[in-house]
Design a protein around this motif. Structure first.
Motif: not given
Length: 315
Positions: A137, A140-142, A186, A250-251
Motif C-alpha cells: 500500500h 506508488s504504482w510507479i 496492493k 495511476d494504475q
C-alpha cells in the motif's frame, strides 16, 4: 443622582463582561483539537473546493489567451459533443467494467483477510503477516508497475522460466484481470486495518456466550463477527460505490499501452489524454464533471438502499 450613577455603573460592567456563547466556549475548550484539524481543512479547501470554480470551463469555449472569465459561454455544447463521441462511451464502459470487477472481487477480500488474521493466535506471526500485507500500500504504482513489468516480462521475468512468449500486459483479453489482481495485491492489506479495528471493538462476552451454546469457529464468524461489523461493511460499500466511475488513474496509466488501449482506457485517462495531451480543456472538464455528478448520484442511491434495507448508512 450619585446613588443612581453608582447603581448603573456595575450594570454596564456586567453587560460588558457577559459570558461567551456556547460555540465560543466549545472552540476554546477544544482549541488544540481544532488546531490539529486545521491543516486538513486547509488542504481540502485549497485543493478540493477552490478548484471547483474551474467547472465553468465545461460550459465555455475555453481559450488560454482569453482566460476562464473571458471565454464565451456555449451552454451544453461540449456535453453534446462528448456524448456523441465513441471514445467517451468506450472509456465509460471500461470504467464501469473494471470498477465492478474490483468491487466484486476486491471488496470482500479485506473482510475475509481481516477475519482470518483475527483467528491467528500467535501474535508474532500475525504481526509479520500484517506487515507483509500492508507494505504494498505504501508503494506508488510507479514502483509496483516496474515490479510487474519485471515479473511479467517474457524475456527476463518469471514468465520466461514458465515458457510464455508474451506478457499479459500486452494481451487485451487478460489485461483487465491483471488490473484487478494487482489492485487487490496492493490494497487488500491496508483495507484490513478498518475491519480489524471493527472486530477489536466486539464485546468478548458475545463470543463466550456463543461458545457456551456450542458454536464452533465457523458459527462464531457467521453469527457474531460478521453481524457485529456489518455497519462498517455497509459504510465502506457505500463509499466504494461512490468511486465506481474512478477506476484508478495511476494504475491504468502506468500499466496500459497502445496495444490494450481499447480495453484499458477509462474516464480518468480519457480526461487526461483529451485535456492535457490534446489541449481540449472544455470537453475534458465536461467529462470530469459528468464523472463527478454520476459518482455523487451513485453514492446517494446506494446510501438510500442501505437505509431502506438495513437501516444503516452515512446519514
Amino acid at each position: 443622582m450619585s446613588s443612581q450613577a453608582s447603581h448603573s455603573k456595575p450594570s454596564v460592567l456586567r453587560a460588558k463582561a457577559a459570558p461567551p456563547s456556547s460555540l465560543i466556549r466549545k472552540l476554546l475548550k477544544y482549541k488544540y483539537y481544532y488546531a490539529l484539524l486545521l491543516p486538513g481543512l486547509i488542504y481540502f479547501i485549497v485543493f478540493k473546493y477552490v478548484p471547483m470554480g474551474g467547472v465553468i470551463i465545461a460550459f465555455k469555449d475555453y481559450k488560454l489567451t482569453q482566460g476562464v472569465m473571458g471565454s464565451p459561454w456555449v451552454g451544453l455544447k461540449w456535453f453534446r459533443i462528448l456524448w456523441s463521441t465513441g471514445d467517451f462511451w468506450n472509456a465509460l464502459y471500461n470504467t464501469l467494467l473494471i470498477s465492478f470487477y474490483k468491487l466484486i472481487f476486491g471488496f470482500p477480500a479485506p473482510i475475509a483477510l481481516a477475519i482470518l488474521l483475527n483467528e491467528v493466535i500467535n501474535r508474532r506471526f500475525k504481526r509479520i503477516i500484517q506487515s507483509i500485507l500492508y507494505f504494498p500500500h505504501f508503494l506508488s504504482w510507479i514502483v509496483l508497475g516496474g515490479i510487474l513489468f519485471a515479473i511479467l516480462s517474457p524475456g527476463t521475468g518469471l514468465l520466461a522460466w514458465l515458457g510464455f512468449s508474451s506478457s499479459p500486459l500486452m494481451q487485451p483479453e487478460s489485461f483487465r484481470s491483471l488490473l484487478v489482481v494487482s489492485h487487490i495485491w496492493k490494497e487488500v492489506g491496508w483495507g484490513t486495518v478498518i475491519y480489524l479495528a471493527a472486530i477489536a471493538g466486539i464485546n468478548p462476552e458475545m463470543y463466550e456466550a456463543a461458545r457456551m451454546d456450542g458454536a464452533n469457529r465457523f458459527r462464531l464468524i457467521s453469527h457474531v463477527t460478521l453481524p457485529a461489523i456489518s455497519g462498517t461493511i455497509v459504510i465502506m460499500l457505500i463509499l466504494r460505490t461512490g468511486q465506481i466511475l474512478s477506476a484508478g488513474f495511476d494504475q491504468v496509466f502506468i500499466l496500459s499501452n497502445d496495444v490494450v488501449l481499447h480495453v484499458a482506457d477509462i474516464l480518468d485517462t480519457y480526461v487526461y489524454r483529451v485535456g492535457l495531451s490534446l489541449g481540449r480543456f472544455s470537453i475534458a472538464t465536461a467529462a470530469g464533471l459528468f464523472q463527478s455528478l454520476a459518482g455523487l448520484l451513485l453514492l446517494l442511491f446506494t446510501n438510500w438502499l442501505a437505509r431502506r434495507f438495513s437501516d444503516q448508512g452515512l446519514w
